[in-house]
Design a protein around this motif. Structure first.
Motif, short mmCIF file in Angstrom:
data_model
loop_
_atom_site.label_atom_id
_atom_site.label_comp_id
_atom_site.label_asym_id
_atom_site.label_seq_id
_atom_site.Cartn_x
_atom_site.Cartn_y
_atom_site.Cartn_z
N GLN A 169 0.83 -1.23 0.00
CA GLN A 169 0.01 0.02 -0.01
C GLN A 169 0.75 1.22 0.02
O GLN A 169 0.46 2.28 -0.42
CB GLN A 169 -1.01 -0.04 1.20
CG GLN A 169 -1.90 -1.12 1.17
CD GLN A 169 -2.71 -1.18 0.39
OE1 GLN A 169 -3.39 -0.27 -0.14
NE2 GLN A 169 -3.11 -2.41 -0.19
N LEU A 170 2.21 1.19 0.18
CA LEU A 170 2.97 2.33 0.60
C LEU A 170 3.39 2.89 -0.88
O LEU A 170 4.06 2.03 -1.79
CB LEU A 170 4.22 1.56 1.26
CG LEU A 170 5.18 2.82 1.53
CD1 LEU A 170 4.87 3.96 2.55
CD2 LEU A 170 6.52 2.30 2.44
N SER A 171 3.21 4.15 -0.83
CA SER A 171 3.73 4.74 -2.26
C SER A 171 5.12 5.04 -2.27
O SER A 171 5.92 5.05 -1.02
CB SER A 171 3.03 6.05 -2.41
OG SER A 171 3.33 7.17 -1.27
N PRO A 172 5.62 5.17 -3.35
CA PRO A 172 7.29 5.41 -3.35
C PRO A 172 7.50 6.64 -2.82
O PRO A 172 8.47 6.89 -1.85
CB PRO A 172 7.34 5.53 -4.89
CG PRO A 172 6.64 4.80 -5.58
CD PRO A 172 5.24 4.73 -4.98
N ASN A 173 6.51 7.83 -2.81
CA ASN A 173 7.01 9.14 -1.80
C ASN A 173 7.04 8.70 -0.61
O ASN A 173 7.66 9.44 0.21
CB ASN A 173 6.19 10.00 -2.43
CG ASN A 173 6.58 11.49 -2.09
OD1 ASN A 173 7.65 11.60 -2.04
ND2 ASN A 173 5.46 12.20 -1.58
N ALA B 244 12.41 -8.95 11.00
CA ALA B 244 11.65 -8.10 9.80
C ALA B 244 10.07 -7.48 10.53
O ALA B 244 9.70 -8.45 11.53
CB ALA B 244 11.36 -9.02 8.87
N THR B 245 9.84 -6.60 10.26
CA THR B 245 8.65 -6.00 11.12
C THR B 245 7.70 -5.48 9.96
O THR B 245 8.11 -4.48 9.29
CB THR B 245 9.31 -4.60 11.97
OG1 THR B 245 10.11 -5.15 12.89
CG2 THR B 245 7.86 -4.23 12.78
N PRO B 246 6.54 -6.10 9.83
CA PRO B 246 5.53 -5.89 9.10
C PRO B 246 5.30 -4.64 9.11
O PRO B 246 5.22 -3.88 10.30
CB PRO B 246 4.45 -6.98 9.42
CG PRO B 246 5.25 -7.92 10.16
CD PRO B 246 6.25 -7.63 10.82
N MET B 247 4.65 -3.84 8.29
CA MET B 247 3.86 -2.32 8.15
C MET B 247 5.08 -1.41 8.33
O MET B 247 4.95 -0.25 8.49
CB MET B 247 3.17 -2.19 9.15
CG MET B 247 2.06 -3.26 9.13
SD MET B 247 0.75 -3.27 8.09
CE MET B 247 -0.30 -2.11 8.89
N GLN B 248 6.65 -1.77 8.31
CA GLN B 248 7.58 -0.82 8.75
C GLN B 248 8.66 -0.92 7.72
O GLN B 248 9.99 -0.71 8.34
CB GLN B 248 7.92 -1.26 10.12
CG GLN B 248 6.97 -0.97 11.25
CD GLN B 248 7.12 0.74 11.54
OE1 GLN B 248 7.80 1.14 12.07
NE2 GLN B 248 6.26 1.55 10.80
N ILE B 249 8.61 -1.26 6.39
CA ILE B 249 9.40 -1.53 5.53
C ILE B 249 10.31 -0.06 5.26
O ILE B 249 11.48 0.04 5.21
CB ILE B 249 8.80 -2.04 4.02
CG1 ILE B 249 10.20 -2.53 3.15
CG2 ILE B 249 8.20 -0.83 3.46
CD1 ILE B 249 9.68 -3.21 2.11
N HIS B 250 9.56 0.93 5.49
CA HIS B 250 10.25 2.27 5.17
C HIS B 250 11.05 2.49 6.43
O HIS B 250 12.47 2.96 5.96
CB HIS B 250 9.21 3.33 4.87
CG HIS B 250 7.93 3.20 5.82
ND1 HIS B 250 7.15 1.92 6.04
CD2 HIS B 250 7.36 4.03 6.39
CE1 HIS B 250 6.23 2.02 6.86
NE2 HIS B 250 6.33 3.49 7.04
#
Ligand code: HXC
Length: 260
Positions: free
Chosen positions: A107-111, A153-159
């Motif tokens: 769901q995360l946008s490149p920006n 690894a932490t889901p929802m925290q890739i950024h």
């Protein structure tokens, strides 16, 4: 909490702290001032800094406030220059400015990804780079606030995981390159710390009780735990500590205790 360290361990030092108005880094800034340091605190919005300035001045400390977005190199350079003009030097730089929100990778946008990397990783580089000459002069040091999210690894925290992995790389690289100039570069990786913006954003209240049972030390961290680690690392007690990111998480990450 009672003080653990002598009041004067940072006497005469000047500390430049990004994100120093609030949260974990706000606590670190205040603790530095309580132990003798003069502060320059930096945030995107000057109004985020006013409460901390008032708190520090109320106990007789010095606090200079500067508005700058760490993503903008010129603004950072200008903040460093203003601080050197004001105090004559900088001894300690703390990179605490950070961005965060929960978002699944698909769901995360490149920006969105880039925004957090820009604040955390590029912002840390910008501040380190802009303060190099001042730190070389003072034989000063850098303290980078990281996380443990990227150890597993932490889901929802890739950024944030990518951004903080980059921060840890900066800590190690600069400790080697700049150690030769007498500049120590270390980090702190806080675990789950109560009463912080990060925890409010990341942890749903119903998960709190579940999570605390999994923390080996049996409690959430406190901002004071990070303050004490920061005081140790920036004091002469740690004068041979360089290139380390000190994990302050009650042993949580070793158990793979995820926030999700
Ligand atoms: C998905 C989001 C989003 C969200 C922003 N974006 N919030 N995507 N979910 N909740 C996306 C936007 O859609 C946009 O992409 C891009 O990110 C930039 O958003 P802006 O709002 O324009 O950016 P900006 O105003 O610069 O704000 C960036 C911010 C910041 C990262 C959202 O406001 C922020 O984080 N503030 C919180 C500070 C904070 O919590 N600090 C403590 C960090 S704790 P598009 O594609 O739409 O243009 C921490 C510890 C981690 O770091 C470890 C914890 C255990």
């Amino acid at each position: 909490m009672d003080k653990i360290f002598a009041d004067n361990i940072l006497q005469g030092k000047v500390a430049f702290v990004t994100g120093g108005g609030t949260g974990i880094t706000g606590g670190v800034a205040r603790a530095f001032a309580e132990h003798g340091a003069k502060l320059a605190i930096v945030s995107r919005k000057i109004e985020n800094l006013e409460a901390m300035k008032a708190e520090v001045e109320a106990f007789g400390g010095e606090c200079f406030t500067v508005a700058a977005d760490v993503r903008e190199y010129e603004a950072v350079e200008n903040a460093i220059k203003q601080t050197v003009d004001h105090y004559g030097k900088i001894d300690i730089v703390v990179n605490g400015a950070a961005g965060n929100f929960l978002c699944a990778a698909d769901q995360l946008s490149p920006n969105g990804f880039g925004t957090v990397v820009d604040i955390d990783t590029k912002g840390t580089f910008n501040v380190c780079r802009a303060s190099f000459e001042a730190l070389k002069e003072s034989k000063g040091q850098i303290l980078n606030i990281s996380a443990t999210l990227h150890y597993l690894a932490t889901p929802m925290q890739i950024h944030v995981s990518a951004a903080k992995a980059g921060v840890d790389a900066i800590t190690r690289n600069l400790s080697v390159e700049w150690g030769r100039h007498g500049i120590r570069v270390n980090g702190i990786a806080p675990g789950p710390i109560e009463d912080t913006e990060g925890m409010k954003r990341l942890l749903m209240p119903e998960l709190k009780d579940k999570l605390v049972k999994k923390i080996p030390i049996g409690r959430f961290g406190r901002i004071a735990d990070i303050e004490n680690a920061a005081l140790f690392l920036t004091s002469d007690a740690a004068s041979y500590v360089n290139g380390v990111t000190l994990v302050v998480d009650g042993g949580s990450w070793l158990l793979g205790t995820s926030l999700m």
